[in-house]
Write an enzyme that holds these catalytic residues in place. Structure first.
Site, PDB file in Angstrom:
ATOM      1  N   HIS A  23       6.967  28.469  73.927  1.00 40.45           N
ATOM      2  CA  HIS A  23       6.866  28.253  72.466  1.00 40.45           C
ATOM      3  C   HIS A  23       6.950  29.579  71.689  1.00 40.45           C
ATOM      4  O   HIS A  23       7.126  29.566  70.482  1.00 40.45           O
ATOM      5  CB  HIS A  23       5.590  27.469  72.109  1.00 40.45           C
TER       6      HIS A  23
ATOM      7  N   ASP B 224       3.643  39.291  84.685  1.00 44.23           N
ATOM      8  CA  ASP B 224       3.545  39.560  83.237  1.00 44.23           C
ATOM      9  C   ASP B 224       4.037  40.977  82.982  1.00 44.23           C
ATOM     10  O   ASP B 224       4.306  41.745  83.922  1.00 44.23           O
ATOM     11  CB  ASP B 224       2.089  39.410  82.745  1.00 44.23           C
TER      12      ASP B 224
ATOM     13  N   PHE C 122      10.327  38.625  82.113  1.00 45.35           N
ATOM     14  CA  PHE C 122      10.931  37.354  82.554  1.00 45.35           C
ATOM     15  C   PHE C 122      12.354  37.193  82.024  1.00 45.35           C
ATOM     16  O   PHE C 122      13.044  36.264  82.392  1.00 45.35           O
ATOM     17  CB  PHE C 122      10.052  36.143  82.232  1.00 45.35           C
TER      18      PHE C 122
ATOM     19  N   GLY D 202       6.865  42.930  85.145  1.00 46.56           N
ATOM     20  CA  GLY D 202       8.291  42.949  84.812  1.00 46.56           C
ATOM     21  C   GLY D 202       8.520  42.032  83.631  1.00 46.56           C
ATOM     22  O   GLY D 202       7.576  41.460  83.086  1.00 46.56           O
TER      23      GLY D 202
HETATM   24  C1  LIG Z   1       0.746  33.643  74.431  1.00 48.40           C
HETATM   25  S1  LIG Z   1       0.411  34.658  75.813  1.00 48.40           S
HETATM   26  C2  LIG Z   1       0.054  33.438  77.044  1.00 48.40           C
HETATM   27  C3  LIG Z   1      -0.775  33.973  78.178  1.00 48.40           C
HETATM   28  C4  LIG Z   1      -1.200  32.936  79.200  1.00 48.40           C
HETATM   29  N1  LIG Z   1      -0.068  32.345  79.892  1.00 48.40           N
HETATM   30  C5  LIG Z   1      -2.063  31.882  78.543  1.00 48.40           C
HETATM   31  O1  LIG Z   1      -1.679  30.717  78.440  1.00 48.40           O
HETATM   32  O2  LIG Z   1      -3.183  32.250  78.131  1.00 48.40           O
HETATM   33  C6  LIG Z   1       2.069  35.205  76.226  1.00 48.40           C
HETATM   34  C7  LIG Z   1       2.141  36.087  77.444  1.00 48.40           C
HETATM   35  O3  LIG Z   1       3.521  36.369  77.695  1.00 48.40           O
HETATM   36  C8  LIG Z   1       3.620  37.716  78.120  1.00 48.40           C
HETATM   37  N2  LIG Z   1       4.985  38.199  77.890  1.00 48.40           N
HETATM   38  C9  LIG Z   1       5.583  38.425  76.694  1.00 48.40           C
HETATM   39  N3  LIG Z   1       6.843  38.877  76.878  1.00 48.40           N
HETATM   40  C10 LIG Z   1       7.042  38.934  78.225  1.00 48.40           C
HETATM   41  C11 LIG Z   1       8.156  39.313  79.030  1.00 48.40           C
HETATM   42  N4  LIG Z   1       9.304  39.734  78.480  1.00 48.40           N
HETATM   43  N5  LIG Z   1       8.018  39.225  80.379  1.00 48.40           N
HETATM   44  C12 LIG Z   1       6.843  38.821  80.950  1.00 48.40           C
HETATM   45  N6  LIG Z   1       5.751  38.428  80.225  1.00 48.40           N
HETATM   46  C13 LIG Z   1       5.845  38.497  78.875  1.00 48.40           C
HETATM   47  C14 LIG Z   1       2.568  38.427  77.277  1.00 48.40           C
HETATM   48  O4  LIG Z   1       2.236  39.690  77.790  1.00 48.40           O
HETATM   49  C15 LIG Z   1       1.436  37.415  77.285  1.00 48.40           C
HETATM   50  O5  LIG Z   1       0.550  37.621  78.350  1.00 48.40           O
END
Ligand SMILES: C[S@@+](CC[C@H](N)C(=O)[O-])C[C@H]1O[C@@H](n2cnc3c(N)ncnc32)[C@H](O)[C@@H]1O
Length: 352
Positions: free
Chosen positions: A257, A211, A239, A237
């Site tokens: 989403h 994350d 994604f 990092g």
């Molecule tokens: C809606 S939350 C979902 C968290 C978890 N997977 C869940 O279902 O509870 C979205 C997650 O994506 C992460 N995120 C957003 N942009 C990101 C990026 N560019 N690279 C890695 N993670 C990212 C956020 O920090 C957050 O933890």
């Protein structure tokens, strides 16, 4: 007027009241969100744990105006969140219990998150519908995740809200059959609630939680609480750059989403480069169906907050194809987010 048309008119008149009432209740919904938000933010439910309280005593505890708090509590009691007895003392109902911080099923942070940036962005839905733009970006001048990198309190509330909305029984990622799998990678895994539960249920498996720094800031202590910190590495990092390589199973829960098709394809393409050829991709998101209230509500949240969208099965199939995956199965269970299973296509897209 004929007898039949008189009868029709009579039926229509009788029908007028309930639809008007139903629509009126929907129109008034903004106050319910805010009333629940204020009760959650002030931590009212935590103060009612030891028994019934009067609004004036409660007001001293939570730092509020006693008359205004009384009016809020009276309304929330009418909605069934609190009880109100003849001496105007308030207590907890089963719904109110869910606003307690220490309830394992708590939704307190979900109510707080819904009443803050989410609520403000919803106030700009008109802008999104007129322009197709993301209301949050219009309001705050940057994307939600970029904004949270600079707003640590909001980020912490968001992470807690995500963990609380994840905590529903029978999560299909937790109950998935991981036989013969060794390494699970949770992409955008947040605090680690999901990967933590997978590792607890599968004691021979190891994991990588991936994350942004702010997303995983509470992961170390959370994985420790679950007793899986020795089997789960945390990597930070984006994604959009790359994801950890070599996993048997990649989990993306409530990630794709958040993004438009182009950006979601970029994330999937990075997972395609990293996943083993016989690996499995598990996507936990909605698979939209007709008249899907939960899915379409979430879809509006994506429209205003991140510029993403919920997807139908055929939209998932073509999104996956564009990044070199084949959709193999959709798991649906009432009251849960859905699970899409996919496998790497024989050829990555750039070699086809
Ligand atoms: C809606 S939350 C979902 C968290 C978890 N997977 C869940 O279902 O509870 C979205 C997650 O994506 C992460 N995120 C957003 N942009 C990101 C990026 N560019 N690279 C890695 N993670 C990212 C956020 O920090 C957050 O933890």
């Amino acid at each position: 007027m004929t007898t039949v048309s008189k009868q029709r008119e009579g039926n229509y008149a009788r029908l007028m009241e309930p639809p008007r009432q139903e629509l009126f209740n929907m129109i008034q919904g903004y106050k319910t969100t805010q009333a629940l938000y204020v009760a959650a933010k002030l931590g009212v439910a935590d103060h009612l744990v030891h028994g019934l309280m009067r609004a004036e005593d409660l007001a001293k505890e939570v730092g509020a105006n006693s008359k205004a708090l009384f009016r809020l509590m009276r309304h929330l009691a009418a909605l069934g969140i609190f009880t109100q007895d003849k001496s105007t003392k308030f207590g907890l109902t089963p719904l109110g219990e869910l606003l307690r911080t220490d309830n394992p099923e708590s939704m307190r942070y979900s109510a707080i998150f819904s009443g803050e940036e989410n609520y403000k962005a919803a106030g700009n839905l008109l802008h999104s519908v007129r322009t197709g733009e993301t209301a949050f970006n219009h309001l705050y001048g940057k994307g939600h995740f970029d904004w949270m990198a600079e707003n640590t309190d909001a980020s912490s509330t968001f992470n807690k809200a995500m963990a609380q909305t994840l905590r529903r029984r029978g999560n299909p990622v937790e109950s998935y059959d991981y036989s013969g799998r060794h390494l699970v990678v949770d992409i955008g895994g947040g605090r680690g609630d999901l990967i933590g539960s997978v590792l607890v249920s599968n004691p021979t498996m190891e994991g990588i939680l991936f994350d942004l720094p702010q997303g995983s800031s509470e992961a170390q202590s959370h994985l420790k609480t679950k007793g899986v910190q020795d089997r789960c590495r945390i990597e930070t990092g984006s994604f959009f750059d790359s994801v950890p390589a070599g996993g048997d199973v990649y989990v993306v829960s409530r990630i794709l989403h958040d993004w438009s098709d182009d950006k979601a394809t970029a994330i999937l393409a990075n997972i395609r480069k990293a996943i083993k050829e016989d690996g499995t991709l598990l996507i936990r998101d909605s698979v939209l169906s007709d008249n899907d209230v939960q899915g379409s509500t979430l879809d509006l949240t994506m429209l205003i907050m991140t510029g993403g969208q919920e997807r139908t099965e055929s939209e998932w199939r073509s999104l996956l194809q564009s990044a070199g995956f084949a959709l193999t199965r959709v798991y649906k269970k009432e009251g849960q987010l859905d699970l899409v299973e996919a496998k790497p296509d024989k050829q990555p897209p750039h070699r086809r």
